[in-house]
Design an enzyme around this catalytic site. Sequence first.
Site, short mmCIF file in Angstrom:
data_model
loop_
_atom_site.label_atom_id
_atom_site.label_comp_id
_atom_site.label_asym_id
_atom_site.label_seq_id
_atom_site.Cartn_x
_atom_site.Cartn_y
_atom_site.Cartn_z
N ASP A 152 0.80 -1.22 0.00
CA ASP A 152 0.00 0.00 0.00
C ASP A 152 0.84 1.27 0.00
OD1 ASP A 152 0.59 -0.15 2.68
OD2 ASP A 152 -1.38 -0.96 3.20
N LYS A 182 -4.11 4.19 -1.52
CA LYS A 182 -4.88 5.25 -2.17
C LYS A 182 -4.08 5.81 -3.35
CE LYS A 182 -3.31 8.80 1.08
NZ LYS A 182 -3.66 9.65 2.20
N MET A 206 -1.10 9.85 12.30
CA MET A 206 -2.29 10.35 11.58
C MET A 206 -2.95 11.51 12.31
SD MET A 206 -3.98 6.76 10.30
CE MET A 206 -3.65 5.74 11.72
N1 SAH Z 1 1.86 0.87 10.41
C1 SAH Z 1 2.47 2.18 10.28
C2 SAH Z 1 1.50 3.29 10.59
C3 SAH Z 1 0.37 3.43 9.62
S1 SAH Z 1 -0.65 4.76 9.99
C4 SAH Z 1 3.71 2.26 11.18
O1 SAH Z 1 3.94 1.36 11.98
O2 SAH Z 1 4.45 3.24 11.04
C5 SAH Z 1 -0.03 5.99 8.93
C6 SAH Z 1 0.64 7.08 9.72
O3 SAH Z 1 1.95 6.68 10.10
C7 SAH Z 1 0.87 8.36 8.95
O4 SAH Z 1 -0.30 9.16 8.93
C8 SAH Z 1 1.97 9.00 9.76
O5 SAH Z 1 1.46 9.56 10.94
C9 SAH Z 1 2.78 7.81 10.14
N2 SAH Z 1 3.91 7.58 9.20
C10 SAH Z 1 4.12 6.50 8.43
N3 SAH Z 1 5.28 6.63 7.73
C11 SAH Z 1 5.80 7.82 8.09
C12 SAH Z 1 6.97 8.53 7.73
N4 SAH Z 1 7.85 8.04 6.86
N5 SAH Z 1 7.20 9.74 8.31
C13 SAH Z 1 6.31 10.25 9.19
N6 SAH Z 1 5.20 9.63 9.55
C14 SAH Z 1 4.93 8.44 9.02
#
Ligand code: SAH
Length: 509
Positions: A36, A58, A173
């Site tokens: 995704d 998306k 998020m």
């Molecule tokens: N499973 C993922 C989280 C998914 S929710 C994890 O463990 O990181 C998606 C959210 O993760 C985004 O809205 C943001 O808040 C955060 N996120 C994911 N990748 C990111 C990145 N490279 N830099 C900053 N925030 C990130």
Amino acid sequence: MSQGKVYLIGAGPGDPGLVTVRARELIERADVIVYDYLANPQLLDWARDDAEKLYVGKRSGMHSIPQDEIEELLVDRAGKGLNVVRLKGGDPFVFGRGGEEVSELQIDKIPFEIVPGVTAALAAAAYAGIPLSHRDYSSSITFLTGHENPEKQTLSIDFTRYGKSEGTLCLYMGLGQLPRILKELKSGGMSGDTPVGIIQWATLNRQNSVYGTVDSILDEIEKSGIGTPAMIIIGEVVARRTKTEWFEGRPLFGKRIVVTRAREQAGQLSKLLSDQGAEVLELPFISVEPHFEEQRVTEVFAGIAVYEWIIFTSANGVKHFFDLFYKAYDDIRCLGPMRIAAVGAATAREIQKHKLKVDLIPAKANADALAEELVENEGVEGVQILVVTGNQNRESLVQRLESDEARAIVDTLPLYKTTKTDLANEPAAERFRNEGADAVLFTSASTVKSFVDQHAALQLAPDARRPAFGSIGPLTTKTLKHLKLPVAFESPEASLEHFVVETIAHLTA
Ligand code: SAH
């Protein structure tokens, strides 16, 4: 039919170097990869060419595929006996709906395995130099989400409860709902002076960060224009971040640099630039695809012993030739005792991989020089020669060998086709058009020509950054000047390392 298996894998925060060894192994073996939005598509480079790759995140202007359809997809492919890798950004069990996918697999009795990943909070903290825990300032770390899921716009957490937290809050998020979240934290007792850090696209060379306090951060966000995906870190530890910014402080950080992907060297140059912090856009100007007549190949192979010389005009030709040859024969001796000529060193290297000696490489690496040396030094009258080529640059070579003076008997074997890449749909070109770059680096006259040739597909938007043109050496500079492109800097020596040093000097002056 044997049962397939689903591997739920953490793809980490973005930098492909931050996935586990186990993740890489499973990606390399997978029959199907379902990935995704936040899983870096570069990870797919490790996959088999014939693996099925399915994007379920998306897309701009479109909704993502609904969760139940993703679950059905996993069950369907595994049910067909395939090994399915389900790649999820960060860690699959941290705000990634991994739990729901596993429940579905259990209902359908599909075997599964879970591989953890570096979650965004840990990655953002490390790449911003923020210690999440600290003996004096924070002894708890809380992961919170602004939305329960991205489709649901309401807050699912009562943030006033965290207003009295003495520890570090990591908010996933959270950007969209931040004004409300901060208000609730304050009404729950949090001081307006509490430090806040926001890190967007953590671990990638387009990482962006902004700092402030609970009271000031909304203004800072507006000024900086920072956006999603972003990790929000709240707590005293944010003020204890390292003084040296090890990641964002690298010399080319924040710079966007264009290189062309046509040549073997491109990968190496990209890596050198990226190690210095640059965001590199690789523009693929040409694409090479296999293209041949099966009948013709069969005929040539059947009569291969008649040739005294075989000429390779490119490394690509060598690759395609041997791919086909090994499909037809399983013994290298079937090639016969002919002599071998290569147009230049890169082509020769490709031949030598097959433990074959190259008998002739012309002093100047081009097809005309090759023909000249064959005619002058070897004498080719009545000699049968096979020329392995693409769809370009062979006429003058063949003409010279067949000329009245030389009188060779030449067969050509075209095996691949070089075409112009359609840059209209290339993500790197799109980013260049919309946002521009700080520099475009040219490593040869032909990269300059391709750039000019694709001019129409590279028109910059009015407010895009205007790039400086850098040249690796005098010959490339000459071509740039000839084509009326202004040369901003030239490498003092024609090596990639010197070129990178010169680029840093120019862009950071
Ligand atoms: N499973 C993922 C989280 C998914 S929710 C994890 O463990 O990181 C998606 C959210 O993760 C985004 O809205 C943001 O808040 C955060 N996120 C994911 N990748 C990111 C990145 N490279 N830099 C900053 N925030 C990130």
